[in-house]
Design a protein around this motif. Structure first.
Motif, PDB file in Angstrom:
ATOM      1  N   VAL A 101     -20.825   7.421 -59.602  1.00 54.99           N
ATOM      2  CA  VAL A 101     -19.544   7.890 -60.145  1.00 54.99           C
ATOM      3  C   VAL A 101     -18.414   7.526 -59.184  1.00 54.99           C
ATOM      4  N   ARG A 102     -18.636   7.744 -57.894  1.00 53.27           N
ATOM      5  CA  ARG A 102     -17.633   7.389 -56.880  1.00 53.27           C
ATOM      6  C   ARG A 102     -17.347   5.890 -56.936  1.00 53.27           C
ATOM      7  N   HIS A 103     -18.410   5.088 -57.019  1.00 51.81           N
ATOM      8  CA  HIS A 103     -18.233   3.635 -57.087  1.00 51.81           C
ATOM      9  C   HIS A 103     -17.432   3.246 -58.333  1.00 51.81           C
ATOM     10  N   ALA A 104     -17.728   3.858 -59.465  1.00 52.82           N
ATOM     11  CA  ALA A 104     -16.997   3.565 -60.699  1.00 52.82           C
ATOM     12  C   ALA A 104     -15.508   3.893 -60.540  1.00 52.82           C
ATOM     13  N   LEU A 105     -15.191   5.017 -59.911  1.00 54.64           N
ATOM     14  CA  LEU A 105     -13.791   5.387 -59.691  1.00 54.64           C
ATOM     15  C   LEU A 105     -13.092   4.399 -58.756  1.00 54.64           C
ATOM     16  N   MET A 106     -13.805   3.944 -57.733  1.00 58.26           N
ATOM     17  CA  MET A 106     -13.216   3.001 -56.786  1.00 58.26           C
ATOM     18  C   MET A 106     -13.012   1.621 -57.408  1.00 58.26           C
ATOM     19  N   VAL A 107     -14.001   1.159 -58.156  1.00 56.89           N
ATOM     20  CA  VAL A 107     -13.945  -0.181 -58.756  1.00 56.89           C
ATOM     21  C   VAL A 107     -12.835  -0.275 -59.793  1.00 56.89           C
ATOM     22  N   THR A 108     -12.607   0.777 -60.523  1.00 58.83           N
ATOM     23  CA  THR A 108     -11.632   0.741 -61.616  1.00 58.83           C
ATOM     24  C   THR A 108     -10.258   1.274 -61.213  1.00 58.83           C
ATOM     25  N   ALA A 109     -10.092   1.679 -59.963  1.00 55.56           N
ATOM     26  CA  ALA A 109      -8.795   2.177 -59.491  1.00 55.56           C
ATOM     27  C   ALA A 109      -7.756   1.064 -59.531  1.00 55.56           C
ATOM     28  N   MET A 110      -6.517   1.439 -59.749  1.00 58.51           N
ATOM     29  CA  MET A 110      -5.417   0.486 -59.808  1.00 58.51           C
ATOM     30  C   MET A 110      -4.645   0.523 -58.485  1.00 58.51           C
ATOM     31  N   PRO A 111      -4.592  -0.611 -57.770  1.00 58.88           N
ATOM     32  CA  PRO A 111      -3.860  -0.643 -56.508  1.00 58.88           C
ATOM     33  C   PRO A 111      -2.375  -0.368 -56.707  1.00 58.88           C
ATOM     34  N   LEU A 112      -1.781   0.282 -55.717  1.00 61.32           N
ATOM     35  CA  LEU A 112      -0.350   0.544 -55.740  1.00 61.32           C
ATOM     36  C   LEU A 112       0.385  -0.693 -55.217  1.00 61.32           C
ATOM     37  N   PRO A 113       1.473  -1.072 -55.879  1.00 59.07           N
ATOM     38  CA  PRO A 113       2.197  -2.250 -55.393  1.00 59.07           C
ATOM     39  C   PRO A 113       2.829  -1.964 -54.029  1.00 59.07           C
ATOM     40  N   ASP A 114       2.822  -2.939 -53.159  1.00 59.55           N
ATOM     41  CA  ASP A 114       3.461  -2.862 -51.840  1.00 59.55           C
ATOM     42  C   ASP A 114       2.915  -1.761 -50.940  1.00 59.55           C
ATOM     43  N   ALA A 115       1.682  -1.331 -51.163  1.00 59.60           N
ATOM     44  CA  ALA A 115       1.059  -0.334 -50.291  1.00 59.60           C
ATOM     45  C   ALA A 115      -0.135  -0.978 -49.590  1.00 59.60           C
TER      46      ALA A 115
END
Length: 170
Positions: free
Chosen positions: A6-20
Motif C-alpha cells: 500500500v505504501r509503495h502504491a501511494l509513493m508510485v502514484t504520488a504527484m510531484p510538486l513543481p519546483d520542489a
C-alpha cells in the motif's frame, strides 16, 4: 495487500510538486484514487530499501561543499525488503544532469552497491541542489522500486557556517 505494498502504491502514484526538491516533498502529493487503481492492477512489486553506504543507515545523502570541493560520488546500498527478492535487472533514472546514475552494479550477498557519480562543475554556483536517482525493473508500470535522494549545499563564499548552535532557555 500488505502495508508495504500500500505504501509503495501511494509513493508510485504520488504527484510531484513543481519546483520542489525531493528533500522538501518526498515522492509528492498522495493520490489515493490512482493508488487504488494501481493496487487493483498489480498484486506485488519487488521493494528495495535504499540506504547510504557511508555513513551507514541514512536514507538520503546530504553533502556540503567545503572550500568549493565535493566528492565525486555517493554510494548507496540497495537491499530487498523480502529476502531473496532482488530483481534480475534494474535501470536507473536521474532527475538532474549533475547526478549520474550507475551503469554497473556491485552485488554483495543480499544487496547491491550503487555508485552515483556527481558532476561538481554543474554545482559551482552557491545554493541548494536536490535530485533523486530512481531504480526501475523491466515493468515500468510498477513504478520505481527504490529512490536514492541526494542534496548538495554549496555555501556562498565567505559565508559563516554554524556547526553547533545552542539557544538559551526562556
Amino acid at each position: 495487500p500488505d502495508a508495504r505494498t500500500v505504501r509503495h502504491a501511494l509513493m508510485v502514484t504520488a504527484m510531484p510538486l513543481p519546483d520542489a526538491m525531493p528533500v522538501e516533498q518526498g515522492t509528492g502529493v498522495a493520490d489515493v484514487r490512482r493508488a487504488w487503481t494501481w493496487l487493483q492492477r498489480r498484486r506485488s512489486a519487488p521493494l528495495l530499501e535504499a540506504r547510504v553506504a557511508s555513513p551507514p543507515g541514512l536514507t538520503g545523502a546530504v553533502l556540503v561543499a567545503e572550500q568549493g570541493r565535493l566528492p565525486d560520488r555517493v554510494t548507496y546500498r540497495l537491499r530487498a525488503v523480502a529476502p531473496g527478492a532482488l530483481p534480475g535487472s534494474l535501470r536507473f533514472r536521474s532527475s538532474a544532469d549533475w547526478l549520474v546514475p550507475p551503469t554497473g552494479l556491485l552485488s554483495e550477498d543480499d544487496s547491491l552497491q550503487v555508485g552515483l557519480a556527481l558532476r561538481p562543475r554543474a554545482l559551482s554556483r552557491p545554493g541548494i541542489y536536490g535530485a533523486t536517482v530512481t531504480a526501475w525493473t523491466d515493468d515500468s508500470t510498477l513504478g520505481p522500486v527504490a529512490r536514492m535522494p541526494v542534496t548538495i549545499m554549496v555555501p556562498y563564499e565567505g559565508a559563516v557556517q554554524l556547526r553547533d548552535v545552542r539557544l538559551a532557555g526562556g
